[in-house]
Design a protein around this motif. Structure first.
Motif, PDB file in Angstrom:
ATOM      1  N   GLU A 339       0.842  -1.188   0.000  1.00  0.00           N
ATOM      2  CA  GLU A 339       0.000   0.000   0.000  1.00  0.00           C
ATOM      3  C   GLU A 339       0.881   1.242   0.000  1.00  0.00           C
ATOM      4  OE1 GLU A 339      -2.869  -0.221   3.115  1.00  0.00           O
ATOM      5  OE2 GLU A 339      -4.116  -1.620   2.001  1.00  0.00           O
ATOM      6  N   ALA A 340       1.749   1.314  -0.990  1.00  0.00           N
ATOM      7  CA  ALA A 340       2.624   2.477  -1.132  1.00  0.00           C
ATOM      8  C   ALA A 340       1.886   3.572  -1.871  1.00  0.00           C
ATOM      9  CB  ALA A 340       3.884   2.089  -1.900  1.00  0.00           C
ATOM     10  N   SER A 341       2.106   4.801  -1.462  1.00  0.00           N
ATOM     11  CA  SER A 341       1.471   5.937  -2.109  1.00  0.00           C
ATOM     12  C   SER A 341       2.375   6.460  -3.205  1.00  0.00           C
ATOM     13  CB  SER A 341       1.203   7.057  -1.101  1.00  0.00           C
ATOM     14  OG  SER A 341       0.362   6.597  -0.077  1.00  0.00           O
ATOM     15  N   SER A 342       1.777   6.794  -4.330  1.00  0.00           N
ATOM     16  CA  SER A 342       2.525   7.407  -5.411  1.00  0.00           C
ATOM     17  C   SER A 342       2.072   8.845  -5.555  1.00  0.00           C
ATOM     18  CB  SER A 342       2.288   6.666  -6.732  1.00  0.00           C
ATOM     19  OG  SER A 342       2.933   7.324  -7.793  1.00  0.00           O
ATOM     20  N   VAL A 343       2.988   9.779  -5.264  1.00  0.00           N
ATOM     21  CA  VAL A 343       2.703  11.200  -5.406  1.00  0.00           C
ATOM     22  C   VAL A 343       3.670  11.745  -6.434  1.00  0.00           C
ATOM     23  CG1 VAL A 343       2.486  13.406  -4.236  1.00  0.00           C
ATOM     24  CG2 VAL A 343       2.054  11.292  -2.990  1.00  0.00           C
ATOM     25  N   ASN A 344       3.173  11.938  -7.651  1.00  0.00           N
ATOM     26  CA  ASN A 344       4.025  12.477  -8.706  1.00  0.00           C
ATOM     27  C   ASN A 344       5.292  11.644  -8.873  1.00  0.00           C
ATOM     28  OD1 ASN A 344       4.814  14.173 -10.715  1.00  0.00           O
ATOM     29  ND2 ASN A 344       5.483  15.825  -9.375  1.00  0.00           N
ATOM     30  N   THR A 356      -7.708  10.871   2.400  1.00  0.00           N
ATOM     31  CA  THR A 356      -8.597  11.951   2.812  1.00  0.00           C
ATOM     32  C   THR A 356      -8.130  13.273   2.230  1.00  0.00           C
ATOM     33  OG1 THR A 356      -7.303  12.248   4.827  1.00  0.00           O
ATOM     34  CG2 THR A 356      -9.210  10.792   4.946  1.00  0.00           C
ATOM     35  N   HIS A 357      -6.840  13.386   1.911  1.00  0.00           N
ATOM     36  CA  HIS A 357      -6.340  14.592   1.276  1.00  0.00           C
ATOM     37  C   HIS A 357      -6.544  14.555  -0.233  1.00  0.00           C
ATOM     38  CE1 HIS A 357      -4.572  15.818   5.044  1.00  0.00           C
ATOM     39  NE2 HIS A 357      -3.980  14.659   5.151  1.00  0.00           N
ATOM     40  N   GLY A 358      -6.850  13.382  -0.774  1.00  0.00           N
ATOM     41  CA  GLY A 358      -7.161  13.264  -2.183  1.00  0.00           C
ATOM     42  C   GLY A 358      -5.994  13.458  -3.123  1.00  0.00           C
ATOM     43  N   ASN A 359      -4.768  13.486  -2.626  1.00  0.00           N
ATOM     44  CA  ASN A 359      -3.648  13.803  -3.501  1.00  0.00           C
ATOM     45  C   ASN A 359      -2.657  12.655  -3.615  1.00  0.00           C
ATOM     46  OD1 ASN A 359      -2.670  13.920  -0.937  1.00  0.00           O
ATOM     47  ND2 ASN A 359      -1.534  15.834  -1.201  1.00  0.00           N
ATOM     48  N   ARG A 360      -3.136  11.428  -3.482  1.00  0.00           N
ATOM     49  CA  ARG A 360      -2.258  10.280  -3.589  1.00  0.00           C
ATOM     50  C   ARG A 360      -2.955   9.142  -4.313  1.00  0.00           C
ATOM     51  NH1 ARG A 360      -1.282  13.078   0.829  1.00  0.00           N
ATOM     52  NH2 ARG A 360       0.856  13.392   1.553  1.00  0.00           N
ATOM     53  N   ILE A 361      -2.132   8.273  -4.880  1.00  0.00           N
ATOM     54  CA  ILE A 361      -2.619   7.001  -5.400  1.00  0.00           C
ATOM     55  C   ILE A 361      -2.043   5.907  -4.523  1.00  0.00           C
ATOM     56  CG2 ILE A 361      -2.632   5.414  -7.354  1.00  0.00           C
ATOM     57  CD1 ILE A 361      -2.231   7.700  -9.215  1.00  0.00           C
ATOM     58  N   ILE A 362      -2.896   5.069  -3.991  1.00  0.00           N
ATOM     59  CA  ILE A 362      -2.424   3.899  -3.261  1.00  0.00           C
ATOM     60  C   ILE A 362      -2.275   2.766  -4.268  1.00  0.00           C
ATOM     61  CG2 ILE A 362      -2.865   2.319  -1.359  1.00  0.00           C
ATOM     62  CD1 ILE A 362      -2.457   5.218  -0.512  1.00  0.00           C
ATOM     63  N   ILE A 363      -1.046   2.382  -4.562  1.00  0.00           N
ATOM     64  CA  ILE A 363      -0.790   1.328  -5.541  1.00  0.00           C
ATOM     65  C   ILE A 363      -0.892  -0.016  -4.818  1.00  0.00           C
ATOM     66  CG2 ILE A 363       0.847   0.405  -7.219  1.00  0.00           C
ATOM     67  CD1 ILE A 363       2.034   3.197  -7.449  1.00  0.00           C
ATOM     68  N   GLN A 364      -2.046  -0.653  -4.931  1.00  0.00           N
ATOM     69  CA  GLN A 364      -2.254  -1.946  -4.269  1.00  0.00           C
ATOM     70  C   GLN A 364      -1.589  -3.094  -5.028  1.00  0.00           C
ATOM     71  OE1 GLN A 364      -6.550  -1.935  -3.986  1.00  0.00           O
ATOM     72  NE2 GLN A 364      -6.472  -0.953  -1.983  1.00  0.00           N
ATOM     73  N   LYS A 365      -1.456  -2.913  -6.345  1.00  0.00           N
ATOM     74  CA  LYS A 365      -0.663  -3.845  -7.146  1.00  0.00           C
ATOM     75  C   LYS A 365      -0.146  -3.078  -8.352  1.00  0.00           C
ATOM     76  CE  LYS A 365      -0.599  -8.257  -9.618  1.00  0.00           C
ATOM     77  NZ  LYS A 365      -1.355  -9.450 -10.035  1.00  0.00           N
ATOM     78  N   SER A 366       1.154  -3.092  -8.555  1.00  0.00           N
ATOM     79  CA  SER A 366       1.761  -2.351  -9.647  1.00  0.00           C
ATOM     80  C   SER A 366       1.766  -3.188 -10.920  1.00  0.00           C
ATOM     81  CB  SER A 366       3.193  -1.957  -9.282  1.00  0.00           C
ATOM     82  OG  SER A 366       3.861  -1.415 -10.409  1.00  0.00           O
ATOM     83  N   VAL A 367       1.716  -2.509 -12.057  1.00  0.00           N
ATOM     84  CA  VAL A 367       1.823  -3.217 -13.330  1.00  0.00           C
ATOM     85  C   VAL A 367       3.205  -3.853 -13.469  1.00  0.00           C
ATOM     86  CG1 VAL A 367       2.677  -1.199 -14.604  1.00  0.00           C
ATOM     87  CG2 VAL A 367       1.393  -2.972 -15.808  1.00  0.00           C
TER      88      VAL A 367
END
Length: 617
Positions: A339-344, A356-367
């Motif tokens: 559950e790593a967050s990808s921010v830019n 809750t801040h809406g500015n992240r993607i939680i990568i539950q499984k990466s390509v």
């Protein structure tokens, strides 16, 4: 032997009858009907001439499945969740490979080689976060490959294929490269409890043989039914195939334009149960994915084939997740790998509470994951509220996602990075589309407005006011677009069709600024807001007069005040239906619209069709 007594037969109109005291007889499904209304109320005048209604195709709305108990005297104030439904949505498919008159061909600075794999790019292509050239340098490690791509895909964009760097996602070679894989189950002989009934036109083979090569197929979902229709047929109301599902409502679907041919069409459908069906209508075979919600059990609000891919498609689930599936892989219970967050593009150690801040993607499984034996191929958590729609950019690199929380997210889905996050004026955003050249994104929302966002300016440049209720769908008219002027249409819950014209000169332009890698040279007018968080260079933002974004991350952008943004009026606004309109598209000859009650109306362009000629006679 004990035998149960027969069920009681309550008299119609009585208090215990399923119809209640109203005595309403349950609906019986009927066939599609077609009509040709005439009169001034079925015409509308725009600058180029008069559009005239050619025909009204009414798709039969199926009643609830017999196993669903009717609700007697429903409480209008009840707050319990209702089954998801999406009205009538269509996909138009032509087997003729001619492209529309105006398509993305890359920016003026780049030259795309149509005959081979050579791509001449702007020397500064990596400076911008939004690289509309689509190519990637050797620095990125994923060079552009066009050896297997058709000419059309090179014309539309030269971005690498999704997951190209992962050898585990390479398609398995077949003996006959031109032979497409079919789903494994026969839909007409299925004993699945998921499918209630399948009706195939008795003259299907003859109709497919006799139809014109440039004719248009339509696939339509309406509640728990899915229909395949030939719009080029004189008796188009007689569907080619109709599938009725037991309790699940088909909410969305898409057709793979990469694999379509006269002998093969790949269709995917997303359902209110979260399940997905891959269906090949010519062979009448299907495969069921995400069975019983093994991967995600929330409804599928939007589903699209990933551009240029034969196997991969992206589904938006109503829990705020985006999931990439492979149509040929088996399902397995899904547990997030991490559950790593990808921010830019940067990894952050935040928990999902960061959503809750809406500015992240939680990568539950990466390509890039090495576990690619089963679905999903990739999974991203964007929001704690439902995703309403998403759209791929013409350069096949970016993804625009709109959510019920009122946000528009711009994602580089090839790198799994969140680039920008914008907010609506108020309320949720409901639909999104890109201009044919990929320079602007349009969104419609619950604020009754259409917003025009500029990628190069990274901000809102105009709002469009003309609807009196939520905007349901947006589409561009490529036959009335060029490199500086655009025509698009919108429909809404108010039953209105609006047409809009806007040009580059009508929109806000950023102040001139020369740039170089990692910095911006300021013009003489004073300091301006600079965003240097991009890993590939800096750019200027249009909201330079406002305070910083919420988190100071260069991604979240504040809501633009109403007084700062130009308001564009429509060139046409007209009521086309008494029911909420939910879809529209443009063809060379007509505008086609649909409503939640199943009416599919074709409006001939000026000078097109017998009805239009009669009106001008």
């Amino acid at each position: 032997m004990f035998v149960l007594p027969p069920p009681p037969r309550y008299p119609a109109g009585g208090p215990y009858h399923p119809g209640g005291l109203t005595g309403i007889v349950p609906m019986i499904e009927t066939n599609n009907t077609i009509s040709n209304p005439t009169g001034p109320e079925w015409q509308f005048l725009v600058g180029e001439g008069t559009y005239v209604l050619k025909e009204d195709l009414h798709l039969a709305t199926p009643p609830p499945h017999p196993s669903e108990a009717p609700i007697v005297n429903p409480n209008p104030l009840a707050t319990n969740p209702q089954p998801a439904t999406a009205g009538t949505k269509l996909s138009l498919v032509s087997l003729d490979q001619r492209p529309p008159p105006f398509v993305y061909k890359g920016p003026a600075e780049s030259t795309l080689s149509l005959g081979g794999s050579g791509v001449a790019m702007n020397e500064h292509q990596n400076e911008f976060r939004y690289s509309t050239e689509g190519g990637m340098s050797s620095e990125d490690g994923r060079g552009t490959s066009t050896s297997d791509a058709p000419t059309a895909s090179i014309t539309l964009g030269s971005a690498p294929a999704f997951g190209e760097g992962n050898a585990l996602l390479m398609p398995t070679p077949t003996k006959d490269a031109n032979k497409k894989r079919k789903p494994k189950n026969n839909v007409t002989k299925s004993n699945s409890s998921f499918i209630s009934r399948v009706i195939v036109n008795e003259s299907l083979s003859r109709r497919l043989t006799d139809r014109p090569s440039d004719g248009i197929f339509a696939f339509a979902n309406i509640n728990r039914a899915f229909q395949w229709i030939d719009l080029s047929s004189s008796n188009k109301q007689d569907y080619l195939t109709k599938i009725l599902f037991t309790k699940a409502h088909c909410l969305c679907h898409d057709v793979n334009k990469t694999t379509r041919s006269s002998s093969h069409i790949d269709v995917i459908m997303g359902f209110s149960t979260g399940e997905v069906i891959w269906w090949e209508p010519i062979s009448q075979r299907y495969t069921r994915l995400n069975k019983n919600g093994a991967i995600n059990n929330t409804p599928v609000s939007e589903i699209r084939w990933i551009p240029g891919s034969e196997n991969l498609f992206l589904a938006a689930h109503m829990d705020g997740s985006l999931v990439v599936y492979d149509k040929e892989k088996e399902d397995a219970p899904f547990n997030p790998e991490e559950e790593a967050s990808s921010v830019n593009g940067s990894e952050a150690g935040d928990t999902p509470n960061g959503l809750t801040h809406g500015n992240r993607i939680i990568i539950q499984k990466s390509v890039c994951s090495k576990n690619q034996k089963t679905n999903p191929v990739a999974a991203w958590k964007l929001s704690n509220q439902r995703i309403n729609a998403f759209a791929f950019s013409p350069d096949h690199r970016h993804l625009a996602v709109v959510c019920e929380d009122g946000t528009l997210r711009i994602i580089d889905y090839l790198r799994e990075e969140l680039l920008d996050l914008f907010n609506s004026y108020y309320g949720g955003l409901t639909c999104a589309c890109w201009t044919p050249d990929g320079k602007y994104i349009l969104t419609g929302g619950q604020d009754d407005l259409i917003s025009i966002w500029s990628l190069a300016d990274s901000g809102l440049v105009a709002r469009c006011q003309g609807h009196q209720s939520w905007v349901s769908a947006l589409a561009f008219d490529p036959w009335r677009c060029d490199d500086r002027n655009y025509r698009f249409g919108s429909v809404g819950e108010d039953g209105r069709l609006c047409l809009w014209d806007f040009g580059v000169g009508m929109l806000h332009r950023p102040k001139n600024a020369s740039w170089q890698r990692g910095s911006i040279s300021m013009p003489a007018g004073g300091p301006q807001r600079v965003d240097s968080t991009s890993p590939v260079g800096a750019r200027m933002r249009s909201n330079s007069g406002l305070d910083g974004d919420d988190d100071g991350d260069g991604i979240s952008h504040p809501v633009e005040p109403r007084a700062r943004i130009p308001m564009l009026p429509p060139v046409l606004t007209t009521v086309i239906d008494t029911h909420p309109a939910c879809w529209l598209d443009f063809t060379e000859d007509a505008i086609i619209t649909s409503c939640k009650n199943g009416h599919v109306r074709t409006w001939n362009r000026p000078g097109k069709g017998a009805a239009a000629q009669a009106a001008t006679a």
